[in-house]
Write an enzyme that holds these catalytic residues in place. Structure first.
Site, PDB file in Angstrom:
ATOM      1  N   LEU A  42       4.280  -6.657   7.338  1.00 56.19           N
ATOM      2  CA  LEU A  42       5.583  -6.064   7.621  1.00 56.19           C
ATOM      3  C   LEU A  42       6.488  -7.024   8.028  1.00 56.19           C
ATOM      4  O   LEU A  42       7.597  -6.619   8.329  1.00 56.19           O
ATOM      5  CB  LEU A  42       5.029  -5.032   8.989  1.00 56.19           C
ATOM      6  CG  LEU A  42       4.176  -3.928   8.572  1.00 56.19           C
ATOM      7  CD1 LEU A  42       4.047  -3.362   9.937  1.00 56.19           C
ATOM      8  CD2 LEU A  42       4.762  -3.051   7.588  1.00 56.19           C
TER       9      LEU A  42
ATOM     10  N   SER B  59      -6.915  -1.427   4.038  1.00 57.55           N
ATOM     11  CA  SER B  59      -7.586  -0.797   3.082  1.00 57.55           C
ATOM     12  C   SER B  59      -7.535  -1.243   1.753  1.00 57.55           C
ATOM     13  O   SER B  59      -8.226  -1.520   0.719  1.00 57.55           O
ATOM     14  CB  SER B  59      -7.510   0.842   3.294  1.00 57.55           C
ATOM     15  OG  SER B  59      -6.170   0.996   2.720  1.00 57.55           O
TER      16      SER B  59
ATOM     17  N   HIS C 172       4.644  -0.939  -2.696  1.00 53.18           N
ATOM     18  CA  HIS C 172       5.487  -0.133  -1.725  1.00 53.18           C
ATOM     19  C   HIS C 172       5.114   1.147  -1.795  1.00 53.18           C
ATOM     20  O   HIS C 172       5.001   1.610  -2.960  1.00 53.18           O
ATOM     21  CB  HIS C 172       6.973  -0.266  -1.809  1.00 53.18           C
ATOM     22  CG  HIS C 172       7.832   0.268  -0.948  1.00 53.18           C
ATOM     23  ND1 HIS C 172       7.843  -0.142   0.348  1.00 53.18           N
ATOM     24  CD2 HIS C 172       8.307   1.503  -0.879  1.00 53.18           C
ATOM     25  CE1 HIS C 172       8.621   0.668   1.202  1.00 53.18           C
ATOM     26  NE2 HIS C 172       9.049   1.772   0.502  1.00 53.18           N
TER      27      HIS C 172
HETATM   28  C1  GRF Z   1      -0.030   1.011   2.073  1.00 56.12           C
HETATM   29  O1  GRF Z   1       0.583   2.346   2.169  1.00 56.12           O
HETATM   30  C2  GRF Z   1       0.885   0.116   1.237  1.00 56.12           C
HETATM   31  O2  GRF Z   1       1.841   0.613   0.516  1.00 56.12           O
HETATM   32  C3  GRF Z   1       2.138  -0.311   2.467  1.00 56.12           C
HETATM   33  O3  GRF Z   1       1.294  -0.328   3.497  1.00 56.12           O
HETATM   34  C4  GRF Z   1       0.197   0.386   3.547  1.00 56.12           C
HETATM   35  C5  GRF Z   1      -0.850  -0.482   3.782  1.00 56.12           C
HETATM   36  O4  GRF Z   1      -2.017   0.141   4.059  1.00 56.12           O
HETATM   37  N1  GRF Z   1       2.512  -1.647   1.971  1.00 56.12           N
HETATM   38  P1  GRF Z   1      -3.549  -0.575   4.220  1.00 56.12           P
HETATM   39  O5  GRF Z   1      -3.314  -1.355   5.642  1.00 56.12           O
HETATM   40  O6  GRF Z   1      -3.971  -1.398   3.024  1.00 56.12           O
HETATM   41  O7  GRF Z   1      -4.452   0.431   4.715  1.00 56.12           O
END
Ligand code: GRF
Length: 189
Positions: free
Chosen positions: A84, A13, A103
């Protein structure tokens, strides 16, 4: 034109929000989205948004420079949006102060191994924190310990569930991440 590559491992997202923010931008564009996860929903988003996407494996990302040499040669900035895997040294060295991560907590608290996604918000709630927030930072070889660029906070109510906190954090991410990335790229020009 400054070219951005986005790395994501999951829903994407934030990646979608970044692509939309830089669409028709005069000097910055998102040219590719890369993921380690062939099932990541970010791939569906990339297709819908008309952005090139690539799935890579550990051999090509962590154990060699195949991803770096194949997809990132024309890239000016790397943005990690829910990515990740650890970023290999060679990638950090290739993009000094040019890798930006977000983060979903107020680093240095709730950072480090295993602190991602709902694990972060579960810990914030179980520790009865009264606030949480986002941290946007440069990535160095120690990952979550890179120079902090920006933080924004939100109140955590005693009645908030981890899902409530996640919702508040996503709102901060969508509001600030693209603007801070733009600010950093324009400031470095
Ligand atoms: C977000 O909460 C970001 O802060 C963290 O991972 C999540 C990713 O969410 N690093 P998305 O995949 O962008 O919806």
């Amino acid at each position: 034109m400054k070219q951005i590559a986005i790395f994501a491992s999951g829903s994407g997202s934030n990646a979608e929000n970044l692509v939309k923010f830089f669409k028709n931008h005069p000097s910055i564009s998102v040219s590719i989205i890369l993921t380690n996860n062939k099932k990541a929903k970010v791939l569906d988003r990339a297709e819908r948004l008309g952005v090139k996407s690539v799935v890579f494996n550990r051999a090509d990302f962590s154990k060699s420079d195949v991803v770096l040499n194949t997809y990132l040669k024309e890239i000016d900035y790397v943005v990690l949006a829910g990515f990740l895997w650890m970023v290999p040294e060679s990638l950090v060295r290739a993009f000094p102060n040019r890798i930006i991560n977000i983060h979903p907590a107020l680093l240095p608290k709730y950072g480090g191994k295993g602190m991602y996604g709902m694990h972060v918000h579960n810990a914030v709630v179980s520790n009865k924190e009264q606030e949480s927030g986002i941290t946007i930072h440069y990535v160095n070889e120690h990952y979550d310990e890179g120079e902090v660029i920006f933080q924004a906070k939100t109140q955590v109510l005693s009645t908030d569930t981890p899902e409530d906190v996640a919702g508040k954090i996503h709102e901060l991410e969508y509001e600030y991440f693209p603007k801070i990335v733009e600010q950093e790229i324009l400031a470095a020009q």
